[in-house]
Write a protein that holds these residues in place. Structure first.
Motif, short mmCIF file in Angstrom:
data_model
loop_
_atom_site.label_atom_id
_atom_site.label_comp_id
_atom_site.label_asym_id
_atom_site.label_seq_id
_atom_site.Cartn_x
_atom_site.Cartn_y
_atom_site.Cartn_z
N ASN A 66 0.86 -1.18 0.00
CA ASN A 66 0.00 0.00 0.00
C ASN A 66 0.90 1.22 0.00
N SER A 79 -8.51 -10.00 1.28
CA SER A 79 -8.06 -9.62 -0.06
C SER A 79 -8.84 -10.38 -1.13
N ASN A 95 -0.97 0.95 -9.25
CA ASN A 95 -1.54 0.62 -7.95
C ASN A 95 -1.82 1.90 -7.17
N ALA A 146 -7.26 -6.50 -4.68
CA ALA A 146 -7.62 -5.47 -3.70
C ALA A 146 -7.39 -6.05 -2.31
N LEU A 206 -6.44 0.36 2.63
CA LEU A 206 -7.12 -0.18 1.45
C LEU A 206 -6.25 0.07 0.24
N SER A 207 -5.92 -1.00 -0.49
CA SER A 207 -5.07 -0.85 -1.67
C SER A 207 -5.63 -1.64 -2.84
N TYR A 208 -5.28 -1.19 -4.03
CA TYR A 208 -5.74 -1.84 -5.27
C TYR A 208 -4.58 -1.88 -6.25
N ASP A 218 -6.43 -8.24 -11.40
CA ASP A 218 -6.30 -7.17 -10.43
C ASP A 218 -6.53 -7.71 -9.03
#
Length: 450
Positions: free
Chosen positions: A58, A317, A225, A298, A240-242, A296
């Motif tokens: 992140n 995740s 990202n 998350a 929160l990461s993507y 992808d």
């Protein structure tokens, strides 16, 4: 001639099967982008900010790291895949012979390196280098499933610069861009059927056998990202990461060699004639290409400081493996092919804890459930016979000083009992049986703050 048509499509099928490994879910998408998170099963990965590897999980978590930080390490992974045959057949429905292939799991090492820099109290820059995909399966030559796979390996490198901004005292945002390179090597046998006496008008039986087939392919792609970090209370923060899909355009070559198809037929002592089947084999090297869209991901994480000794971590995740329902292969000089995969989106849940024993020592533990994108026995490839797995992790951190530390971690992966009944390729026949699988991971990470 049917035999000639079957062999004509071989290179397309080989490249397709080899590329399965590039996108084979939980067992092939490597979480091990540091070793410091291994001891707690990577719980809290998007909110931890423990060292410079935060830049990968992140980018917003970099704002937890003052000054300049470096972190580097490696995780050794030793999977075990032991097959028990339950009625496999070749392309004409006969038993293929051969053993169970031994233990197809092979030792791999996943390195990583990370850097973060606090430019000013609001702005951070980071760089992460790692291997997000990579593993190898290697069966004994001539095993019962040789027409599906004998060896598969893949190596990757991902270079990910990033930036983070502290919007308020409690809220940070971050973003990055990734360049990924992949190399794949896949090897298998191809069945060449015999033609009995009288079939298609031939006066004598024409013997078949096996070919050796190998594909090498490599490709590159770009992704991005983003992440958010929120310090909800002095003791609790959320991350929160993507990470985006990465489209890989892979180019390679498919090589076919004769392994056991006789080139001549003995009629009498000292008298032989050429085997017509051997003359029809499409031996040589062919250009091949394909495009695969890696999924992808998350991550939602929480880290809670329970007291001066205990820190609790949690993680949920998601990986969008449904981006690969099939692979379409284009070849130069031979027919194209489509491989049916039917991957499903997958979830992962992890819980962990850190116990600060002293100023020098912190002990870690964690558990996780990791879902496979392969849900149907009929589409489980032997190149990676993946299934749901459960993590049990332990680790320790030793602080040489307030700025320098070393982490060690260990995890054992218990893999759910795995059945396979793969008949998705007529040329390969049916691979039917059960796998007994597991994995052991050991990692070391060194971190320093300047």
């Amino acid at each position: 001639m049917k035999t000639h048509y079957t062999l004509k499509t071989l290179s397309a099928l080989i490249l397709g099967l080899g590329t399965v490994g590039l996108a084979h879910g939980a067992g092939f998408q490597l979480l091990e982008q540091n070793a410091s998170g291994l001891g707690s099963a990577y719980a809290g990965s998007a909110a931890s900010g423990e060292n410079a590897s935060a830049a990968y999980f992140n980018p917003a978590s970099m704002t937890l790291l003052p000054g300049m930080n470096v972190s580097a390490g490696a995780v050794a992974i030793k999977p075990s895949f032991k097959f028990s045959d339950g009625g496999s057949t070749n392309a004409v429905g006969a038993r293929p012979g051969g053993g169970d292939g031994g233990d197809a799991g092979s030792l791999g090492v996943v390195p990583n390196a990370h850097f973060t820099w606090e430019v000013n109290p609001r702005l951070w820059l980071g760089l992460s280098v790692g291997a997000p995909f990579g593993l190898m399966t290697d069966y004994d030559e001539g095993w019962a499933g040789r027409y599906h796979s004998e060896k598969f390996s893949i190596e990757s490198i991902n270079i990910n610069p990033s930036i983070a901004f502290k919007a308020t005292d409690t809220l940070s945002i971050g973003a990055g861009v990734s360049y990924m390179h992949l190399d794949a090597d896949y090897r298998k046998a191809q069945f060449v059927p015999s033609i009995p006496t009288g079939a298609m008008g031939n006066p004598i039986p024409l013997p078949g056998g096996d070919l050796s087939a190998k594909v090498k392919a490599k490709g590159d792609g770009w992704g991005w990202n983003v992440g958010v970090l929120w310090q909800a209370t002095p003791d609790t923060r959320f991350g929160l990461s993507y990470r985006s899909k990465v489209k890989i355009d892979a180019d390679g070559t498919t090589t076919l060699r004769n392994r056991s198809v006789p080139t001549s037929i003995a009629l009498a002592p000292g008298m032989s004639i050429p085997n017509p089947i051997a003359g029809l084999l499409p031996l040589g090297e062919y250009d091949a290409e394909t495009t695969v869209e890696l999924p992808d991901t998350a991550i939602f994480s929480v880290v809670h400081q329970l007291n001066d000794r205990w820190t609790l971590l949690g993680d949920v995740s998601w990986t969008g493996w449904s981006s690969i329902p099939e692979l379409k292969i284009e070849n130069s000089g031979v027919s194209n092919s489509t491989l049916d995969l039917r991957f499903k989106d997958a979830w992962r849940v992890a819980l962990g804890a850190h116990y600060k024993y002293s100023e020098s020592w912190t002990f870690k533990g964690g558990v996780a459930w990791d879902q496979s994108p392969v849900r149907d026995d009929a589409f489980r490839p032997s190149s990676l016979p993946d299934n749901d797995r459960y993590w049990l992790s332990l680790g320790a951190q030793y602080n040489f000083s307030k700025n320098t530390s070393i982490d060690v971690g260990y995890a054992h992966l218990f893999v759910k009992s795995t059945s396979v009944n793969n008949n998705s390729s007529k040329d390969a026949g049916v691979l039917k049986g059960d796998y007994d699988s597991s994995a052991d991971l050991f990692g070391v990470q060194f971190s320093h703050r300047f």
